[in-house]
Design a protein around this motif. Structure first.
Motif, PDB file in Angstrom:
ATOM      1  N   ASP A  24       0.740  -0.132  -1.980  1.00 47.04           N
ATOM      2  CA  ASP A  24      -0.348  -1.070  -1.744  1.00 47.04           C
ATOM      3  C   ASP A  24      -1.596  -0.722  -2.563  1.00 47.04           C
ATOM      4  O   ASP A  24      -2.242  -1.585  -3.135  1.00 47.04           O
ATOM      5  CB  ASP A  24      -0.717  -1.104  -0.253  1.00 47.04           C
ATOM      6  N   ARG A  28       8.585  -5.065   3.622  1.00 45.17           N
ATOM      7  CA  ARG A  28       7.545  -6.082   3.593  1.00 45.17           C
ATOM      8  C   ARG A  28       8.006  -7.408   3.001  1.00 45.17           C
ATOM      9  O   ARG A  28       7.270  -8.068   2.296  1.00 45.17           O
ATOM     10  CB  ARG A  28       6.328  -5.579   2.811  1.00 45.17           C
ATOM     11  N   MET A  29       9.253  -7.766   3.271  1.00 47.19           N
ATOM     12  CA  MET A  29       9.726  -9.040   2.773  1.00 47.19           C
ATOM     13  C   MET A  29       9.565 -10.134   3.833  1.00 47.19           C
ATOM     14  O   MET A  29      10.091 -11.221   3.694  1.00 47.19           O
ATOM     15  CB  MET A  29      11.194  -8.948   2.345  1.00 47.19           C
ATOM     16  N   TYR A  76       7.274   0.386   0.839  1.00 40.42           N
ATOM     17  CA  TYR A  76       6.280   0.192  -0.202  1.00 40.42           C
ATOM     18  C   TYR A  76       5.146   1.164   0.029  1.00 40.42           C
ATOM     19  O   TYR A  76       4.425   1.063   1.006  1.00 40.42           O
ATOM     20  CB  TYR A  76       5.713  -1.231  -0.116  1.00 40.42           C
ATOM     21  N   ILE A  80      -1.091  -1.705  -6.150  1.00 42.14           N
ATOM     22  CA  ILE A  80      -1.187  -3.154  -6.333  1.00 42.14           C
ATOM     23  C   ILE A  80      -2.656  -3.578  -6.359  1.00 42.14           C
ATOM     24  O   ILE A  80      -3.088  -4.359  -7.205  1.00 42.14           O
ATOM     25  CB  ILE A  80      -0.440  -3.903  -5.203  1.00 42.14           C
ATOM     26  N   TYR A 122       1.379  -1.441 -11.955  1.00 40.22           N
ATOM     27  CA  TYR A 122       2.405  -1.769 -10.967  1.00 40.22           C
ATOM     28  C   TYR A 122       3.474  -2.655 -11.602  1.00 40.22           C
ATOM     29  O   TYR A 122       4.676  -2.417 -11.468  1.00 40.22           O
ATOM     30  CB  TYR A 122       1.764  -2.485  -9.768  1.00 40.22           C
TER      31      TYR A 122
END
Lengths: 300, 632
Positions: B8, B52-53, B5, B11, B18
């Motif tokens: 950031d 980032r899960m 990702y 977002i 996004y």
């Protein structure tokens, strides 16, 4: 010929519709479990799409604990009416008689109202297939759950004896008394749910949006004082700007401090946050693999 | 470590932009094959971690678990993230199929994480059935192993179009190019031998993170994509399937009122447009698409993977299980096929037994002949086999009780893949992949005759039926059957008695007493009894017929009501005490194998028309009771 590539949400939607149609064709008496949360909202929305222009042929079932947030009861009744579907509300009469509540009875509260209540309702009405909104990304033991999950006549789930599930082919056959739990949202993630709600403009309980609400701290959870049954022992609730990432019984559901008042803001917060969704629920914290145990006993 | 990702900032600054970008993501499903030793769970854990899960609380649990159960010393054990059920965590192996999710800017991914050992072949097959791509993991220190060949064969068998050879643990071989090249050459030789024409080889380290999300500086000699780059670019099945002709299995007929009649289903392949000519199989009727209906309006076209409702311009018959195709390219229909069968149940396949066969939405009764051969999944050799055990894969002929529309599995997974279901327990027993139709049954037509079965029965002035007596050896079946026939003869009824022992002297002299032979014995007796019932006779049979499935098979051969099941109920001790033919003594002495009640089971009828308790009733009384209750 121009190739049309479906987006991930379109494919998840198509999969859920396929699953719902399959259940309606194979089960004798299906029902949709409706818990009024965001996942239920998405599931109900998909049911309306799956059978369009016909309405869904099955009723909604709310296994009530009498301890849900007031906003949830309001939306529950309105959503069922708008969908033109019958709403069945079941409250475990034994739990009602004994006055089982989350303050005095700990895990017995979940056992009697939810686990026992669900079994009672399914038996009482003879439902042989029940849609649930569980997702595989919620918890490790759910990652292995089938979409069509077979339950014995005593509602038990045997993790070692699950039916292989291939392609889009589902085996929904069962003998009398046995039943199926069916999870059309299995392959959705929390982010998919939020994006879909945003895209499809699905109505959800206002508690998901941040607002000033009366709260107290209990065992590390930030709880909302939703009515006067909450024992305060003189403590004065504090007004905080909070919202909920998941909804259950109000004395068991932790709020998060937030200023997110729109769906994009909620999604933004979710993406930037560092705590997973079930963290706000008191039920999972007992021990590793606790959810797996509860499921074997018949918890949804 | 490069983050997957890189968004950031987006977002935080412009969530609407996004969201707009992420609403156009596509979806890829893949399977990872390999064992714990190859670092499979570590790789998946790494993909989740890098995209980032993993949330902070899960990370805290992971750190605690790593200290308690981990195999990586002080380092984080990513494998613990993905090993779900309690039993597996204790054994340190992944048993079932687990599905994991992660996403990048371009795609959402669903990973089927399946165990690598041979005893979990069925789990891998399950995971492979929905995958666009397979990642075959190899330990760089070990090279191409037996399990590599097995995993590749299974992935290829299940029709996975894209194979990735992930040569893992490159850090442990000093990122040596020669090691990588040698493994790739070995693998290519094997791949060629089983018809895999294309694969993508990538040197990686799941633990160190090399070539996972971006190209590693440790392998400057490698010019190909990082694993995740490849996963983001590879062509989706949903796209490729659109180049095939239009096919849709009808799932449900939507008929809310007299004005609307739509056929709902998920498009298996191709595209369909308003106005296109269509054909419905197996009826062959043709029409054209009047409307494509969805809750979001009526699109001009719909493509593979979409769940739609189609309305035709003409009122033609069409129901669940039938197939709508492009008018110019219909599919075949047949009732006999050659197929590859993967057996998934603890109980072995019984040749000749009737199972449910479910293909798409259509369920029919079917039986499987003894395998032509079984495939050794480690060497791909063909072996002779009489049946298929758990996890065995074989090539068989399958016969269905009616014509079904289909396409070869290699052309279409939905139209060529089926499951077999046990008629009694409803368990899913196996998965089949159709190769082609066998033409035999189409060349043997049913010859219509002018004097029908009703005529035969009317001439005899009786209701034809089969009085089917089942029970243990020595229970008294033959004695009672004989008495029933004598009494019926006195009543001027036309009868015939088929006795188990007698039939084995002629018609079935080639059969023994294995489960498979018992099934064939009963099938033949059933067919003979059916001919006699057609001729107007009352047929009395005396066979142990120990299995419910075969009694059910005979019931299904007859018209409704013609099959009358009579359970001659004699407890085993009693039958053994009588031992009229001395068979129990032989069986106990081990001189007689597969003897019912001793080393072969007897399945008690669940709902017989009549139960005769021989411990409280004489054969004479039993015969009288049968006649008074069952003969009109």
């Amino acid at each position: 010929m121009s190739i049309i590539t479906l987006t991930h949400l379109q494919r998840l939607e198509a999969e859920a519709i396929h699953i719902m149609r399959e259940v309606v064709c194979e089960a004798e008496k299906p029902v949709m479990l409706y818990s009024v949360g965001k996942d239920s909202a998405v599931m109900l929305h998909l049911a309306k799409k799956a059978f369009f222009p016909a309405p869904p042929s099955f009723p909604l079932l709310h296994v009530d604990t009498t301890w849900k947030f007031r906003d949830m009861y309001a939306l529950r009744d309105r959503a069922a009416r708008k969908a033109g579907m019958q709403l069945i509300v079941h409250q475990n009469p034994e739990a009602l008689r004994q006055g089982i509540n989350p303050f005095d009875h700990g895990s017995l509260h979940t056992d009697m109202w939810k686990t026992e209540g669900l079994k009672q309702a399914l038996d009482l009405h003879g439902f042989d297939a029940a849609f649930g909104g569980a997702r595989r990304d919620e918890e490790k033991s759910r990652a292995k759950e089938r979409i069509f999950s077979f339950r014995t006549a005593s509602h038990r789930w045997d993790p070692k004896n699950q039916r292989p599930e291939l392609w889009r082919s589902y085996n929904a056959r069962k003998n009398r008394g046995e039943s199926m739990r069916v999870f059309p949202l299995s392959n959705w993630t929390e982010l998919d749910i939020w994006q879909y709600i945003h895209l499809e403009q699905i109505e959800i309980v206002p508690l998901y949006y941040a607002a000033e609400r009366p709260t107290v701290m209990r065992d590390g959870l930030l709880l909302m004082v939703d009515d006067d049954r909450f024992p305060l022992n003189g403590e004065k609730p504090v007004m905080r700007s909070v919202r909920f990432r998941t909804l259950g019984c109000y004395p068991l559901t932790g709020a998060v401090e937030s200023r997110a008042q729109t769906l994009p803001e909620i999604i933004q917060e979710m993406l930037l946050t560092t705590t997973s969704e079930r963290q706000g629920r008191a039920i999972d914290h007992d021990q590793a693999a606790s959810m797996e145990k509860k499921k074997q006993e018949g918890y949804f | 470590m490069t983050e997957v990702y890189r968004t950031d900032a987006l977002i935080a600054e412009d969530i609407d932009a996004y969201l707009d970008a992420h609403q156009h993501k596509t979806m890829l499903r893949f399977i990872t094959c390999g064992s714990v030793d190859d670092g499979k769970s570590t790789l998946i854990g790494r993909l989740l971690y890098d995209s980032r899960m993993i949330f902070e609380d899960q990370l805290a649990t992971l750190e605690a678990d790593s200290r308690r159960l981990g195999t990586q010393g002080e380092a984080m054990d990513f494998a613990l993230l993905v090993d779900g059920l309690a039993a597996e965590r204790e054994q340190g192996i992944t048993i079932d199929v687990a599905y994991r999710f992660f996403a990048t800017e371009k795609r959402k991914f669903i990973v089927a994480d399946t165990p690598g050992h041979e005893q979990y072949t069925r789990n891998m097959v399950t995971g492979a059935s929905t995958a666009d791509l397979a990642v075959i993991l190899i330990d760089a220190r070990k090279g191409v192993l037996t399990q590599t060949r097995r995993h590749s064969y299974l992935a290829h068998l299940l029709g996975i179009r894209h194979l990735v050879l992930a040569v893992n643990k490159m850090d442990l071989v000093g990122y040596d190019r020669a090691v990588f090249d040698r493994i790739v050459a070995d693998y290519r030789a094997f791949a060629d031998s089983i018809g895999i024409t294309d694969f993508t080889a990538i040197p990686i380290s799941g633990l160190a993170g090399d070539n996972i999300t971006s190209r590693s500086t440790a392998t400057p000699w490698y010019a190909g994509p990082a694993l995740l780059e490849h996963l983001e670019e590879v062509e989706l099945d949903q796209t490729a399937d659109q180049r095939s002709p239009f096919r849709m299995q009808v799932q449900w007929v939507n008929r809310p009122d007299l004005d609307f009649r739509g056929f709902a289903g998920t498009i298996a392949s191709g595209q369909v447009r308003k106005g296109d000519g269509i054909r419905v199989l197996p009826s062959g009727k043709t029409s054209a698409i009047a409307r494509i209906v969805t809750a979001d309006g009526e699109p001009e076209a719909a493509v593979a993977g979409a769940a739609v409702t189609l309305c035709f311009t003409d009122e033609i018959d069409c129901s669940r299980g039938q197939i709508v195709t492009a008018a110019q390219s219909p599919v075949e229909t047949a009732d006999q096929f050659e197929a590859t069968l993967i057996w998934m149940d603890e109980d072995a396949m019984v040749p000749g037994r009737a199972y449910w066969l479910k293909i798409g939405p259509l369920t029919v009764s079917a039986s499987v002949a003894a395998p032509k051969y079984q495939v050794n999944v480690n060497t791909m050799e063909h072996l002779a086999a009489k049946t298929l055990d758990l996890n065995a894969i074989g090539v068989v002929n399958v016969t269905t009780d009616r014509d079904i529309p289909f396409a070869p599995y290699a052309e279409c997974r939905d139209l060529g893949g089926f499951i077999l279901i046990d008629k009694r327990t409803n368990r899913t027993l196996g998965a089949g992949l159709i190769h082609f139709a066998l033409r035999r049954s189409q060349n043997i037509h049913w010859q219509a005759t002018d004097i029908g079965r009703e005529h035969h029965a009317a001439m005899k002035n009786q209701t034809p039926m089969v009085l089917w007596m089942t029970g243990l050896s020595g229970s008294g079946k033959s004695t009672i059957a004989n008495l029933v026939e004598k009494k019926l003869a006195r009543m001027n009824r036309h009868t015939f008695l088929l006795d188990g022992d007698n039939v084995r002297h002629g018609l079935n002299k080639d059969l023994g007493f294995t489960d498979a032979d018992r099934v064939e014995n009963i099938r033949r007796v059933g067919e003979v009894a059916k001919l006699m019932v057609d001729a107007g006779l009352i047929v009395i049979t005396a066979f142990i017929s120990p299995f419910r499935a075969e009694r059910e098979m005979v019931r299904n051969m007859m018209q409704p009501g013609e099959f009358v099941e009579i359970f001659i109920d004699t407890p085993l001790e009693e039958a053994e005490a009588r031992d009229v033919k001395g068979l129990y003594a032989k069986a106990r002495a081990g001189k007689l194998k597969n003897f019912t009640g001793i080393d072969s089971p007897y399945e008690v009828p669940e709902n017989p028309h009549l139960r005769i308790d021989t411990t409280s009733m004489s054969p004479e009384d039993a015969a009288d009771l049968i006649i008074s209750r069952l003969i009109p």
